[in-house]
Design a protein around this motif. Structure first.
Motif, mmCIF file in Angstrom:
data_model
loop_
_atom_site.group_PDB
_atom_site.id
_atom_site.type_symbol
_atom_site.label_atom_id
_atom_site.label_comp_id
_atom_site.label_asym_id
_atom_site.label_seq_id
_atom_site.Cartn_x
_atom_site.Cartn_y
_atom_site.Cartn_z
ATOM 1 N N ASP A 85 0.857 -1.192 0.000
ATOM 2 C CA ASP A 85 0.000 0.000 0.000
ATOM 3 C C ASP A 85 0.896 1.247 0.000
ATOM 4 O OD1 ASP A 85 -1.497 2.216 0.709
ATOM 5 O OD2 ASP A 85 -2.717 1.141 2.183
ATOM 6 N N PRO A 86 0.860 2.038 -1.075
ATOM 7 C CA PRO A 86 1.807 3.144 -1.198
ATOM 8 C C PRO A 86 1.621 4.226 -0.137
ATOM 9 C CG PRO A 86 0.371 2.994 -3.150
ATOM 10 C CD PRO A 86 -0.026 1.897 -2.228
ATOM 11 N N CYS A 87 0.484 4.267 0.549
ATOM 12 C CA CYS A 87 0.254 5.311 1.558
ATOM 13 C C CYS A 87 0.564 4.843 2.971
ATOM 14 C CB CYS A 87 -1.198 5.779 1.505
ATOM 15 S SG CYS A 87 -1.646 6.445 -0.099
ATOM 16 N N ALA A 88 0.544 3.524 3.175
ATOM 17 C CA ALA A 88 0.637 3.003 4.537
ATOM 18 C C ALA A 88 1.989 3.280 5.185
ATOM 19 C CB ALA A 88 0.346 1.510 4.544
ATOM 20 N N GLY A 89 3.044 3.398 4.374
ATOM 21 C CA GLY A 89 4.379 3.635 4.915
ATOM 22 C C GLY A 89 4.485 4.966 5.634
ATOM 23 N N ALA A 90 3.861 5.986 5.085
ATOM 24 C CA ALA A 90 3.908 7.321 5.694
ATOM 25 C C ALA A 90 3.226 7.309 7.057
ATOM 26 C CB ALA A 90 3.239 8.342 4.769
ATOM 27 N N VAL A 91 2.104 6.601 7.143
ATOM 28 C CA VAL A 91 1.357 6.506 8.403
ATOM 29 C C VAL A 91 2.179 5.753 9.450
ATOM 30 C CG1 VAL A 91 -0.771 5.653 9.466
ATOM 31 C CG2 VAL A 91 -0.822 6.587 7.136
ATOM 32 N N ALA A 92 2.802 4.645 9.021
ATOM 33 C CA ALA A 92 3.596 3.838 9.952
ATOM 34 C C ALA A 92 4.820 4.617 10.439
ATOM 35 C CB ALA A 92 4.022 2.537 9.277
ATOM 36 N N ALA A 93 5.448 5.393 9.524
ATOM 37 C CA ALA A 93 6.613 6.204 9.907
ATOM 38 C C ALA A 93 6.195 7.234 10.955
ATOM 39 C CB ALA A 93 7.195 6.908 8.679
ATOM 40 N N ASP A 94 5.048 7.822 10.763
ATOM 41 C CA ASP A 94 4.525 8.803 11.697
ATOM 42 C C ASP A 94 4.286 8.168 13.075
ATOM 43 O OD1 ASP A 94 3.441 11.705 10.955
ATOM 44 O OD2 ASP A 94 2.331 10.892 12.689
ATOM 45 N N ARG A 95 3.668 6.978 13.042
ATOM 46 C CA ARG A 95 3.392 6.255 14.290
ATOM 47 C C ARG A 95 4.680 5.961 15.047
ATOM 48 N NH1 ARG A 95 -0.083 2.260 11.716
ATOM 49 N NH2 ARG A 95 1.684 0.830 11.931
ATOM 50 N N LEU A 96 5.712 5.563 14.291
ATOM 51 C CA LEU A 96 6.977 5.181 14.924
ATOM 52 C C LEU A 96 7.620 6.371 15.637
ATOM 53 C CD1 LEU A 96 8.975 2.805 15.246
ATOM 54 C CD2 LEU A 96 10.067 3.540 13.121
ATOM 55 N N LEU A 97 7.551 7.558 14.993
ATOM 56 C CA LEU A 97 8.208 8.733 15.592
ATOM 57 C C LEU A 97 7.331 9.415 16.638
ATOM 58 C CD1 LEU A 97 10.117 10.316 12.565
ATOM 59 C CD2 LEU A 97 10.818 8.528 14.169
ATOM 60 N N ALA A 98 6.060 9.013 16.712
ATOM 61 C CA ALA A 98 5.150 9.590 17.711
ATOM 62 C C ALA A 98 5.201 8.818 19.031
ATOM 63 C CB ALA A 98 3.725 9.593 17.166
ATOM 64 N N ARG A 99 5.874 7.682 19.044
ATOM 65 C CA ARG A 99 5.884 6.836 20.249
ATOM 66 C C ARG A 99 6.615 7.522 21.397
ATOM 67 N NH1 ARG A 99 6.309 0.687 18.624
ATOM 68 N NH2 ARG A 99 7.252 0.582 20.690
ATOM 69 N N PRO A 100 6.186 7.223 22.627
ATOM 70 C CA PRO A 100 6.920 7.779 23.788
ATOM 71 C C PRO A 100 8.367 7.262 23.822
ATOM 72 C CG PRO A 100 5.195 6.215 24.481
ATOM 73 C CD PRO A 100 5.003 6.450 23.028
ATOM 74 N N ASP A 101 8.569 6.023 23.364
ATOM 75 C CA ASP A 101 9.945 5.501 23.312
ATOM 76 C C ASP A 101 10.517 5.734 21.908
ATOM 77 O OD1 ASP A 101 8.211 3.770 22.068
ATOM 78 O OD2 ASP A 101 9.213 1.941 22.757
ATOM 79 N N ARG A 102 10.428 6.989 21.454
ATOM 80 C CA ARG A 102 10.862 7.349 20.091
ATOM 81 C C ARG A 102 12.314 6.939 19.832
ATOM 82 N NH1 ARG A 102 10.724 13.531 19.203
ATOM 83 N NH2 ARG A 102 8.551 13.186 18.613
ATOM 84 N N PRO A 103 12.549 6.236 18.717
ATOM 85 C CA PRO A 103 13.930 5.855 18.392
ATOM 86 C C PRO A 103 14.755 7.068 17.940
ATOM 87 C CG PRO A 103 12.441 5.196 16.627
ATOM 88 C CD PRO A 103 11.575 5.753 17.725
ATOM 89 N N ASP A 104 16.087 6.966 18.074
ATOM 90 C CA ASP A 104 16.964 8.037 17.562
ATOM 91 C C ASP A 104 17.656 7.602 16.265
ATOM 92 O OD1 ASP A 104 18.701 6.180 18.588
ATOM 93 O OD2 ASP A 104 19.835 7.592 19.830
ATOM 94 N N ALA A 105 17.211 6.446 15.741
ATOM 95 C CA ALA A 105 17.698 5.943 14.444
ATOM 96 C C ALA A 105 16.648 4.961 13.944
ATOM 97 C CB ALA A 105 19.047 5.238 14.609
ATOM 98 N N VAL A 106 16.416 4.915 12.623
ATOM 99 C CA VAL A 106 15.422 3.983 12.078
ATOM 100 C C VAL A 106 15.969 3.340 10.810
ATOM 101 C CG1 VAL A 106 13.075 3.672 11.161
ATOM 102 C CG2 VAL A 106 13.477 5.358 12.966
ATOM 103 N N TYR A 107 15.723 2.024 10.683
ATOM 104 C CA TYR A 107 15.936 1.340 9.411
ATOM 105 C C TYR A 107 14.571 0.976 8.841
ATOM 106 C CZ TYR A 107 17.113 -2.197 5.966
ATOM 107 O OH TYR A 107 17.197 -2.910 4.806
ATOM 108 N N GLY A 108 14.317 1.386 7.588
ATOM 109 C CA GLY A 108 13.054 1.077 6.909
ATOM 110 C C GLY A 108 13.288 0.025 5.840
ATOM 111 N N LEU A 109 12.486 -1.041 5.864
ATOM 112 C CA LEU A 109 12.707 -2.183 4.963
ATOM 113 C C LEU A 109 12.291 -1.937 3.525
ATOM 114 C CD1 LEU A 109 11.607 -5.453 6.809
ATOM 115 C CD2 LEU A 109 13.882 -4.573 6.398
#
Lengths: 342, 342
Positions: free
Chosen positions: B214-238
């Motif tokens: 789904d070409p739109c789902a990645g943007a939503v998931a990226a947003d979710r990942l950076l909105a977390r309280p335990d926000r990562p300081d580095a990300v690898y996207g598959l």
């Protein structure tokens, strides 16, 4: 299968296709046996029955029986990618066929229609497909009376005239052409546009033609062009590798680009943004073309009432880079003044 | 045709195929009538007779019946281009099939064999093709007992571990992962490698999974990942679009890349050389994979004695750009000295 089920071939066919008047028990029995044997009516048999295969073809025909892995060239690769996406999006499979008619592949696939790239003026592949009653959409307007269903093309004459004017504006006095030996309309229209332009401005034509499907022939032709006594001070190359072909030849003859030689080539490759110097390219917009040909072909196959014109002209784009912009001659006496804050 | 020539169907077939014992006059007569009628034995009928079609298939199956125009993604487009070139160079046509089994296309083409990209762990398409006795070569090592003829893949575990170490070396303390929801081995092996790495270094896993087709789902998931309280300081996207997905999400949260967030994604797109900042990418070398799968498939079809191993691992390449290199902390007291002429 019929033997295993102890029934006739007609009964097997009727049972599996939900046709005929069979007792439910017979139908069930045949299906069970088919399942047990892993039997499926073959794809070929099914195609014979339904008359439609869901398959559309794509190939390049202008180089006849010469071996030519056309997807190695950026234009064809991008066009094929867009065509594939357009086919898949409408539920069709795209069959990318070898360029030559030597292979038996053509006769082994039941296509619903075909896209032919760059047909030559008496293309036997197009004639044969049309004779079989199949829709043919051509990338490249057909020459003469070649009977295609629809075509998509650029305005190659306008594009070439635009490039020649661009080079003349940059100071070119004798513009050369690297062209091809085939009779497809891209090569033909581009070359005649060049010859007409030469006549109009009173320049003797300076060109070399070579078989464009041969990946090595361009380098030799570029060399020949720059070795001539009437060496051009600007060149337009019709084919993808001509930019690097001409750049290499210029180096061999100690010619600086753009100072001694202006260059433009027709290419979709991003390589030319990073050559030394970057080379001006004409883009034919193969993605738009690949999408348009497949839309037209599927419309024709499905007999859809479409608003799309069956002759479509896609605009080209000249991407101007260093190779076609001559620097103004340096004044050695006084330094040029800054254009800002004077 | 038989009626027009006044002979039996068998005689027509024998005459056109050069078989049987027919008088020369009969053979000539049948051929003349065939010529006059423009008659050709249909492709489907010919396929039934010879058993070989010269056609090989290529598709992506892991997303099941989800509509998915896979050639829109750089990996699949490059892989398909290389596969097409390899097929054409050996005289085969490549059929690029819709990803879903919904379409009737699959049953309407007589393939000699098929390349399946990213089969899921119980892939029904692979099982069905193998049941039909067709060679299947998989891009992606098959999970469990999926019965493929040969496979080509990268070492995804090693690639992910290398990226995580690279990010940790650049100063990352909590590395997140954007991953997929499907069961193909690429997604599965990459995710388990991440989880194992987290366990080894004692980091809590921080990941979001989404349907990658789904070409739109990645943007939503990226947003979710950076909105977390335990926000990562580095990300690898598959997946291919994850670089821009994550860059956009970082901007929304006011995070600077690479200062506040280090980024790497798996992509073949040259876009990432020119984003602001340029993004480090893992290349899976789809051209080498596309060539290798087709060579293996055609070897299997032709029963060729080949030296090529039927399980091939292609090396990956990490292209390091600004997004994964943290600048050393600035000293605010004294300005940095010029490295030149000191």
């Amino acid at each position: 299968m019929a033997a295993a089920a102890g029934v006739s071939i007609t009964t097997v066919s009727d049972a599996l296709n939900g046709k005929g008047r069979l007792p439910d028990a017979t139908r069930r029995h045949v299906r069970e046996v088919a399942d047990r044997l892993g039997y499926r009516p073959s794809a070929a048999a099914r195609t014979l029955r339904t008359g439609k295969s869901g398959l559309i073809g794509l190939t390049v025909t202008t180089y006849g029986d010469e071996p030519f892995t056309f997807t190695e060239f950026a234009y064809f690769a991008e066009m094929a990618r867009a065509a594939t996406s357009a086919a898949l999006a409408r539920g069709y499979a795209l069959v990318i066929l070898p360029a030559t008619s030597r292979h038996d592949v053509w006769s082994n696939v039941a296509l619903d229609g075909t896209v032919v790239i760059d047909p030559s003026d008496q293309d036997p592949v197009v004639s044969e497909l049309v004779r079989q009653g199949l829709p043919v959409v051509s990338d490249g307007r057909p020459a003469g009376s070649l009977p295609v269903t629809a075509w998509v093309d650029n305005d190659h004459e306008a594009a070439v005239l635009g490039i020649l004017d661009h080079l003349a504006d940059a100071g070119a006095r004798r513009i050369g052409l690297l062209t091809g030996t085939t009779t497809d309309t891209y090569t033909h229209l581009s070359t005649t546009a060049y010859l007409r332009w030469c006549e109009r401005v009173g320049q003797d034509p300076v060109y070399e033609a070579y078989p464009a499907h041969d990946p090595c022939a361009g380098a030799v032709a570029a060399d020949r062009l720059l070795a001539r006594p009437d060496r051009p001070d600007a060149v337009y190359g019709l084919f993808d590798p001509n930019g690097t072909d001409l750049l290499a030849a210029a180096r061999r003859y100690g010619l600086r680009v753009p100072d001694d030689l202006l260059l433009v080539c027709c290419s979709e490759s991003t390589v030319y943004a990073h050559t030394e110097p970057p080379i001006t390219t004409l883009s034919l917009k193969p993605r738009r073309i690949g999408t348009a040909v497949v839309q037209l072909l599927i419309d024709a196959i499905e007999g859809a009432d479409s608003d799309r014109p069956v002759e479509q002209v896609i605009p080209t784009e000249l991407i101007v880079r260093t190779s076609s912009q001559r620097r103004p001659p340096r004044t050695t006496v006084s330094p040029p003044r800054s254009p800002e804050k004077t």
